[in-house]
Enzyme design. Structure first.
Site, mmCIF file in Angstrom:
data_model
loop_
_atom_site.group_PDB
_atom_site.id
_atom_site.type_symbol
_atom_site.label_atom_id
_atom_site.label_comp_id
_atom_site.label_asym_id
_atom_site.label_seq_id
_atom_site.Cartn_x
_atom_site.Cartn_y
_atom_site.Cartn_z
ATOM 1 N N LYS A 1 -83.585 93.598 -56.142
ATOM 2 C CA LYS A 1 -84.716 94.468 -55.790
ATOM 3 C C LYS A 1 -85.333 95.120 -57.017
ATOM 4 O O LYS A 1 -84.705 95.223 -58.068
ATOM 5 C CB LYS A 1 -84.271 95.495 -54.753
ATOM 6 C CG LYS A 1 -84.072 94.813 -53.403
ATOM 7 C CD LYS A 1 -84.090 95.729 -52.250
ATOM 8 C CE LYS A 1 -84.076 94.893 -50.956
ATOM 9 N NZ LYS A 1 -83.646 95.661 -49.802
ATOM 10 N N ARG B 1 -75.942 92.571 -48.187
ATOM 11 C CA ARG B 1 -76.902 91.471 -47.994
ATOM 12 C C ARG B 1 -77.341 90.994 -49.384
ATOM 13 O O ARG B 1 -77.983 91.748 -50.115
ATOM 14 C CB ARG B 1 -78.079 92.015 -47.187
ATOM 15 C CG ARG B 1 -79.152 90.997 -46.845
ATOM 16 C CD ARG B 1 -80.277 91.667 -46.036
ATOM 17 N NE ARG B 1 -81.307 90.718 -45.688
ATOM 18 C CZ ARG B 1 -82.314 90.387 -46.484
ATOM 19 N NH1 ARG B 1 -82.432 90.937 -47.663
ATOM 20 N NH2 ARG B 1 -83.214 89.500 -46.078
HETATM 21 N N1 HH2 Z 1 -84.251 93.815 -47.570
HETATM 22 C C1 HH2 Z 1 -85.150 92.819 -47.455
HETATM 23 C C2 HH2 Z 1 -85.329 92.146 -46.242
HETATM 24 N N2 HH2 Z 1 -84.574 92.472 -45.168
HETATM 25 N N3 HH2 Z 1 -82.906 93.783 -44.173
HETATM 26 C C3 HH2 Z 1 -82.020 94.786 -44.251
HETATM 27 N N4 HH2 Z 1 -81.310 95.125 -43.175
HETATM 28 N N5 HH2 Z 1 -81.813 95.478 -45.409
HETATM 29 C C4 HH2 Z 1 -82.520 95.201 -46.535
HETATM 30 O O1 HH2 Z 1 -82.309 95.884 -47.568
HETATM 31 C C5 HH2 Z 1 -83.487 94.157 -46.483
HETATM 32 C C6 HH2 Z 1 -83.661 93.461 -45.249
HETATM 33 C C7 HH2 Z 1 -85.989 92.428 -48.632
HETATM 34 O O2 HH2 Z 1 -85.361 91.443 -49.384
HETATM 35 P P1 HH2 Z 1 -85.659 89.858 -49.311
HETATM 36 O O3 HH2 Z 1 -85.312 89.325 -47.971
HETATM 37 O O4 HH2 Z 1 -84.975 89.214 -50.442
HETATM 38 O O5 HH2 Z 1 -87.219 89.718 -49.585
HETATM 39 P P2 HH2 Z 1 -88.476 89.488 -48.644
HETATM 40 O O6 HH2 Z 1 -88.554 90.609 -47.660
HETATM 41 O O7 HH2 Z 1 -89.648 89.457 -49.583
HETATM 42 O O8 HH2 Z 1 -88.307 88.180 -47.923
#
Ligand code: HH2
Length: 313
Positions: A255, A289
């Protein structure tokens, strides 16, 4: 039990995954997915679960565009499970700051083939990262075990009832606004108190709607309407969120606050991510995660073993 896997809270510090007996023959998870670590013959510690991230999106901030093809998505999920992921979180809508909303039809077009392939070939529990009840409904019908709602039930009033109907697990995450608006909403008088009150209220709503209390997981929403200092303070305060009695999940992987604090480029976020994961585990996170499952496994073992030696407070 409708779905193949159920996530149940075991205590605020851990969760366990229970397999439906009818699905045992389908389970090809390797022995490496262990939930405990034996330090000596009589000293076994419980490990947090790893949720491997599988973004089936063209625009996710770190892995966008890589796994749109179901065969590649399946191969990556298999790699993560082999490396130690206890469950795989499939997402069809990026929630990065500024991301546009994706219509439900398009989200389903992206994720359903992947969920079907994972169910058929991998047999690991599947979580689905969605804010929409119609997407959750279709995913749960295909055998997903858990809905990961980053809006914490704010986006779709039908979400809690949908999850309840399937007896599925639910991640309730804290955020403000939407991915498009959240960056300007990162102002708090009492950060920890406000996040904690919000999570308690939304979890109570879920229970009222019929979601099984022991299948609720809370998440402070690192990076969602939070500045770098907010994220750091929340990681330090995880035990206070744990006081609510739900397992705590944390997502710090790659992040932007890791980049801001560690002062490195987007390709060099692993060490900073590892440090943040270690702090989360030390502070009793039950699920982490992450993108880089194999690299994070030793970090988790180390942090969990060190946490075990803490003096009781
Ligand atoms: N962070 C992201 C997406 N989903 N869900 C939970 N529960 N907690 C988190 O911290 C979280 C989440 C963002 O990360 P990522 O999936 O890598 O990116 P993107 O939303 O751009 O697909």
């Amino acid at each position: 039990m409708k779905n193949a896997f159920q996530i149940q809270s075991h205590s605020t510090r851990s969760i366990f995954l229970r397999r439906a007996s009818s699905d045992k023959r389908n389970d090809r998870r390797p022995a490496s997915v262990r939930r405990s670590l034996r330090l000596s013959t009589d000293h076994v510690i419980r490990l947090p679960a790893i949720m491997g991230i599988l973004n089936v999106t063209p625009d996710s901030f770190s892995d966008g565009g890589r796994y749109m093809d179901p065969a590649r998505a399946l191969a990556h999920a298999a790699e993560m499970v082999e490396a130690g992921a206890a469950l795989v979180d499939v997402g069809g809508e990026s929630t990065r700051p500024g991301a546009p909303e994706v219509p439900a039809q398009e989200e389903l077009r992206r994720i359903l083939p992947v969920i079907k392939a994972l169910r058929a070939k991998l047999g690991c529990p599947i979580s689905v990262d969605t804010r929409k009840a119609s997407v959750a409904e279709a995913a749960l019908s295909e055998g997903a075990a858990l809905i990961n709602d980053v809006s914490g039930l704010q986006f779709d009033p039908a979400m809690a009832r949908t999850v309840a109907r399937f007896g599925a697990g639910l991640v309730i995450m804290h955020m403000r606004g939407t991915p498009a608006t959240m960056t300007r909403l990162a102002r708090y008088h009492d950060l920890i108190g406000e996040v904690k009150t919000y999570l308690a209220r939304q979890a109570a709503r879920a229970v009222e709607a019929g979601v099984v209390r022991s299948r609720i997981i809370i998440d402070p929403g690192i990076g969602f309407a939070k500045k770098a200092s907010h994220n750091s303070r929340l990681l330090a305060a995880l035990p206070m969120l744990g006081e609510l009695g739900y397992p705590v999940m944390v997502g710090v992987s790659r992040k932007s606050f890791v980049r801001t604090i560690s002062g490195v480029g987007p390709e060099e976020l692993l060490m900073g991510t590892a440090a943040a994961v270690a702090v989360a585990v030390f502070n009793d996170a039950a699920i982490v995660r992450v993108h880089d499952v194999g690299a994070i496994v030793p970090v988790i073992k180390m942090a969990a073993a060190l946490a075990e030696e803490r003096a009781p407070s």
